[in-house]
Design a protein around this motif. Structure first.
Motif, mmCIF file in Angstrom:
data_model
loop_
_atom_site.group_PDB
_atom_site.id
_atom_site.type_symbol
_atom_site.label_atom_id
_atom_site.label_comp_id
_atom_site.label_asym_id
_atom_site.label_seq_id
_atom_site.Cartn_x
_atom_site.Cartn_y
_atom_site.Cartn_z
ATOM 1 N N ALA A 176 -50.743 -55.211 -67.953
ATOM 2 C CA ALA A 176 -50.364 -56.423 -68.698
ATOM 3 C C ALA A 176 -49.033 -56.980 -68.194
ATOM 4 N N LEU A 177 -48.079 -56.090 -67.919
ATOM 5 C CA LEU A 177 -46.779 -56.552 -67.405
ATOM 6 C C LEU A 177 -46.977 -57.286 -66.072
ATOM 7 N N SER A 178 -47.825 -56.728 -65.211
ATOM 8 C CA SER A 178 -48.101 -57.382 -63.925
ATOM 9 C C SER A 178 -48.739 -58.753 -64.138
ATOM 10 N N LEU A 179 -49.650 -58.833 -65.120
ATOM 11 C CA LEU A 179 -50.245 -60.129 -65.446
ATOM 12 C C LEU A 179 -49.147 -61.131 -65.826
ATOM 13 N N GLY A 180 -48.146 -60.654 -66.562
ATOM 14 C CA GLY A 180 -47.024 -61.514 -66.946
ATOM 15 C C GLY A 180 -46.276 -62.035 -65.726
ATOM 16 N N VAL A 181 -46.065 -61.159 -64.734
ATOM 17 C CA VAL A 181 -45.370 -61.573 -63.508
ATOM 18 C C VAL A 181 -46.211 -62.614 -62.762
ATOM 19 N N ILE A 182 -47.526 -62.391 -62.748
ATOM 20 C CA ILE A 182 -48.415 -63.261 -61.971
ATOM 21 C C ILE A 182 -48.572 -64.622 -62.652
ATOM 22 N N ILE A 183 -48.763 -64.600 -63.975
ATOM 23 C CA ILE A 183 -49.058 -65.850 -64.694
ATOM 24 C C ILE A 183 -47.791 -66.550 -65.185
ATOM 25 N N ARG A 184 -46.731 -65.791 -65.466
ATOM 26 C CA ARG A 184 -45.407 -66.319 -65.827
ATOM 27 C C ARG A 184 -45.286 -66.908 -67.222
ATOM 28 N N ARG A 185 -46.367 -67.382 -67.810
ATOM 29 C CA ARG A 185 -46.295 -67.978 -69.151
ATOM 30 C C ARG A 185 -46.788 -66.958 -70.170
ATOM 31 N N SER A 186 -46.050 -66.819 -71.275
ATOM 32 C CA SER A 186 -46.422 -65.830 -72.287
ATOM 33 C C SER A 186 -47.842 -66.054 -72.803
ATOM 34 N N ALA A 187 -48.114 -67.286 -73.254
ATOM 35 C CA ALA A 187 -49.406 -67.554 -73.886
ATOM 36 C C ALA A 187 -50.551 -67.312 -72.910
ATOM 37 N N GLY A 188 -50.402 -67.800 -71.693
ATOM 38 C CA GLY A 188 -51.457 -67.650 -70.692
ATOM 39 C C GLY A 188 -51.700 -66.195 -70.348
ATOM 40 N N ALA A 189 -50.624 -65.437 -70.182
ATOM 41 C CA ALA A 189 -50.773 -64.042 -69.772
ATOM 42 C C ALA A 189 -51.341 -63.190 -70.911
ATOM 43 N N ILE A 190 -50.935 -63.479 -72.148
ATOM 44 C CA ILE A 190 -51.482 -62.732 -73.297
ATOM 45 C C ILE A 190 -52.978 -63.036 -73.429
ATOM 46 N N ALA A 241 -67.568 -40.818 -65.458
ATOM 47 C CA ALA A 241 -66.894 -39.656 -66.042
ATOM 48 C C ALA A 241 -65.470 -40.082 -66.396
ATOM 49 N N PRO A 242 -64.873 -39.489 -67.451
ATOM 50 C CA PRO A 242 -63.546 -39.942 -67.897
ATOM 51 C C PRO A 242 -62.520 -40.051 -66.769
ATOM 52 N N LEU A 243 -62.435 -39.006 -65.949
ATOM 53 C CA LEU A 243 -61.406 -39.033 -64.900
ATOM 54 C C LEU A 243 -61.688 -40.137 -63.882
ATOM 55 N N THR A 244 -62.962 -40.303 -63.527
ATOM 56 C CA THR A 244 -63.337 -41.360 -62.575
ATOM 57 C C THR A 244 -62.950 -42.723 -63.140
ATOM 58 N N GLY A 245 -63.285 -42.927 -64.411
ATOM 59 C CA GLY A 245 -62.972 -44.203 -65.066
ATOM 60 C C GLY A 245 -61.475 -44.452 -65.101
ATOM 61 N N PHE A 246 -60.726 -43.395 -65.423
ATOM 62 C CA PHE A 246 -59.264 -43.524 -65.492
ATOM 63 C C PHE A 246 -58.705 -43.927 -64.127
ATOM 64 N N LEU A 247 -59.188 -43.257 -63.081
ATOM 65 C CA LEU A 247 -58.699 -43.564 -61.728
ATOM 66 C C LEU A 247 -59.086 -44.985 -61.309
ATOM 67 N N LEU A 248 -60.247 -45.418 -61.773
ATOM 68 C CA LEU A 248 -60.695 -46.778 -61.468
ATOM 69 C C LEU A 248 -59.718 -47.799 -62.065
ATOM 70 N N VAL A 249 -59.352 -47.590 -63.333
ATOM 71 C CA VAL A 249 -58.422 -48.524 -63.990
ATOM 72 C C VAL A 249 -57.021 -48.406 -63.370
ATOM 73 N N ALA A 250 -56.673 -47.179 -62.932
ATOM 74 C CA ALA A 250 -55.394 -47.009 -62.227
ATOM 75 C C ALA A 250 -55.403 -47.832 -60.942
ATOM 76 N N LEU A 251 -56.566 -47.901 -60.294
ATOM 77 C CA LEU A 251 -56.692 -48.694 -59.069
ATOM 78 C C LEU A 251 -56.532 -50.184 -59.383
ATOM 79 N N TYR A 252 -57.191 -50.655 -60.461
ATOM 80 C CA TYR A 252 -57.016 -52.066 -60.866
ATOM 81 C C TYR A 252 -55.524 -52.364 -61.063
ATOM 82 N N VAL A 259 -49.946 -57.324 -56.311
ATOM 83 C CA VAL A 259 -49.948 -58.794 -56.326
ATOM 84 C C VAL A 259 -48.661 -59.303 -57.000
ATOM 85 N N ALA A 260 -48.248 -58.617 -58.064
ATOM 86 C CA ALA A 260 -47.026 -59.023 -58.774
ATOM 87 C C ALA A 260 -45.810 -58.941 -57.843
ATOM 88 N N TYR A 261 -45.675 -57.857 -57.099
ATOM 89 C CA TYR A 261 -44.565 -57.729 -56.139
ATOM 90 C C TYR A 261 -44.613 -58.858 -55.127
#
Ligand code: ADP
Ligand code: MG
Lengths: 269, 307
Positions: A176-190, A241-252, A259-261
């Protein structure tokens, strides 16, 4: 009397001074502290209500089956939204108040600036999310014990489910923080965060049969559902599997942070 | 020392700054003058590494801002009327900025005192008036006791006492060898504070000179003439292509001829004069003329661009 400033011309502002600055920033805004308080109260409150409801249901209908772990973690969904919004605001608040210009003037290396912000927010997010997850678990088991065969933290996979759920909530708050950097506007990023997390699953669900589940299992919302149940530890046709799913979201999240950097360095602030 | 070299910035199709070249040297207050929208703030943001130039560069002591070892020790800047989180107290805002550059927190107390904010240091800055916000911005700029001070329209929102204070602050810092670069859209303000002036219009350099020279170069001498035979004199002046402007039934203002020439013309034609006085153009008049010039320039640009 003017404090004499020594001329230390060694290096550009360091990560450690940037971290100190970010820490002062985050703890000196009352709304941050209040929002974290709201997250704790709502997370635990909703979870405990769900545990009470579960207990009542089982008491009335003996055949009713509930999963005591996921039941006690019901409030984590709302906690996720609250800390996600806080993650967005951690950056967009600097944009809307023009503080970002002061920040960049003090720390012109934007990679150092964003790293300090990410680390500071991540530490706070992990601590509070885990605190909420474990508080939900223990209070929920206490509420349900008696009519229900409750879970113990020492049983297989239970610790992983609770700690993993807390860690996942923190992970998505970085997203979510990265989305804030990318979109810059509070309302849009939320909106984007809530849309990706809560609305997208609703849009995918009505799709025709194989597509619906094929797409669904890639969505963070459904990955989160595999974490707080201990029912399955392996993947199935409908979920990872839980760990696979977690790693997938970590990748996202890693991609979003990248992209934020890139955008923070290449755009004007 | 600030050096701006071939600096340009476009936002989409809007050209905000166009091939600017100038230097700002230590020991004087250098004014940065231009009407609203001239590109002053954009130039200052590029000097501070906040906006990326489309082309060209801005250097601080020979280096881009982002390569400075101790940015706040080198440059202090006021860029926006409000550049702090409204929920933070003035003191916490300054403490966070100080920490970022490893400045001792004792400096926070000192700049609060220097800017007269000590009594409101623990109040949330979101409730500050524009004048107090400006003071907090100036306090932030002074935190590192910088050798270069960059102030974008610092007197906006300040009360007369505050304006007096910021002027003498800039002057005393310049006397101590600091580099002061201060923008304004008011010529009169510049005349009171700056000794050197860089004037821009529509993103382009118009002048880079001392304030006195600038006024002398751009003011057109006019002469006020009062006479009982004003119509006769007016006809004679018109015949010699002077510009004549009737201000009341017996008074005219003449430009395009020196005061001496007008006097000799009158005596040669036996015209009685009740008044013959040279008029120095006011600063705002000089500046308005230049502003108009840059507006006219824009209007004629397509013709020039065709060549
Ligand atoms: N971030 C921006 N995006 C688009 N246009 C901008 C931006 N900043 C400034 N401009 C435009 O650039 C021009 C110069 O603006 P500015 O530097 O603010 O002038 P000044 O400070 O002299 O009033 C104006 O036409 C303004 O509209
Ligand atoms: Mg401006």
């Amino acid at each position: 009397m003017i404090t004499v400033l020594d001329d230390n011309t060694q290096a550009t502002p360091s990560l450690s001074s940037a971290l100190r600055s970010e820490w002062i920033k985050i703890r000196s805004v009352r709304s941050t502290v209040i929002t974290l308080g709201v997250m704790v109260i709502l997370g635990i409150g909703i979870s405990d209500l769900a545990s009470l409801a579960g207990r009542a249901a089982v008491t009335r209908h003996a055949h009713h089956i509930i999963n005591p772990v996921s039941q006690s973690l019901s409030g984590m969904l709302l906690a996720q939204i609250v800390i996600g919004v806080l993650g967005v605001l951690a950056f967009t608040g600097e944009i809307s108040s023009n503080t970002i210009k002061t920040s960049v003037a003090a720390i012109p290396n934007r990679t150092v600036l964003l790293t300090a912000k990410l680390i500071t927010f991540a530490v706070i997010s992990v601590v509070v999310s885990e605190l909420v997850a474990f508080a939900c678990f223990f209070s929920g088991q206490a509420i349900m014990s008696g009519p229900i065969a409750t879970a113990s933290i020492s049983q297989p996979h239970v610790f992983g489910a609770v700690a993993g759920t807390g860690l996942f909530v923190a992970l998505l708050s970085i997203f979510a923080l990265s989305l804030g950097v990318i979109i810059r506007r509070s309302a849009g990023a939320i909106s984007a965060f809530v849309g990706l997390y809560l609305v997208l699953p609703l849009l995918v669900a009505p799709l025709p049969s194989p597509y619906s589940t094929d797409i669904s299992k890639f969505l963070p919302f459904n990955v989160a559902r595999t974490l707080d149940t201990i029912a399955s530890t392996s993947s199935s046709t409908t979920s990872f599997a839980p760990l696979t799913g977690f790693l997938l979201v970590a990748l996202y999240t890693a991609v979003m942070v990248g992209v934020a950097y890139y955008l923070l360095n290449s755009r004007d602030v | 020392m600030i050096e701006v070299k071939n600096l340009s910035k476009s936002y989409g199709s809007v050209v905000a700054v166009s091939n600017l070249n100038f230097q700002v040297t230590p020991g004087t207050v250098t004014g940065f003058l231009g009407p609203n929208g001239a590109g002053k703030s954009t130039t200052m943001r590029m000097i501070m590494g906040i906006d990326h130039p489309t082309s060209g560069e801005a250097l601080i002591n020979g280096r881009p801002y982002r390569e400075l070892a101790q940015p706040l020790r080198t440059v202090g800047a006021l860029l926006e009327a409000k550049a702090y989180h409204p929920g933070r107290t003035a003191e916490n805002h300054l403490l966070a900025v100080a920490a970022a550059n490893h400045l001792p927190s004792a400096r926070v107390k000192e700049v609060l005192e220097q800017t007269g904010l000590t009594s409101v240091a623990h109040r949330r800055a979101g409730n500050f008036s524009l004048g107090m916000s400006q003071r907090l911005g100036i306090a932030t700029a002074l935190l590192g006791d910088p050798e270069i001070l960059l102030l974008d329209e610092p007197v906006n929102g300040l009360d007369p006492e505050g304006i007096q204070w910021i002027r003498s602050l800039m002057q005393s810092l310049a006397e101590r060898g600091r580099t002061i670069f201060v923008s304004s859209h008011l010529m009169s303000e510049m005349a009171l504070t700056a000794s050197h002036v860089i004037v821009i219009g529509q993103g382009k350099l118009i002048a880079d000179t001392t304030v006195d020279r600038f006024i002398a170069d751009h003011s057109e001498l006019r002469t006020k003439v009062r006479s009982p035979q004003i119509q006769e004199l007016e006809a004679l002046l018109n015949a010699r292509n002077a510009k004549v402007n009737r201000t009341d039934p017996s008074t005219i203002e003449v430009s395009g001829m020196t005061t001496e020439q007008i006097g000799e013309l009158a005596s040669g034609n036996a015209i009685t004069l009740h008044e013959l006085s040279p008029m120095v153009a006011s600063l705002e008049e000089v500046f308005m003329e230049l502003t108009q010039g840059s507006v006219e320039y824009r209007a004629t640009e397509p013709v020039g661009a065709a060549s």
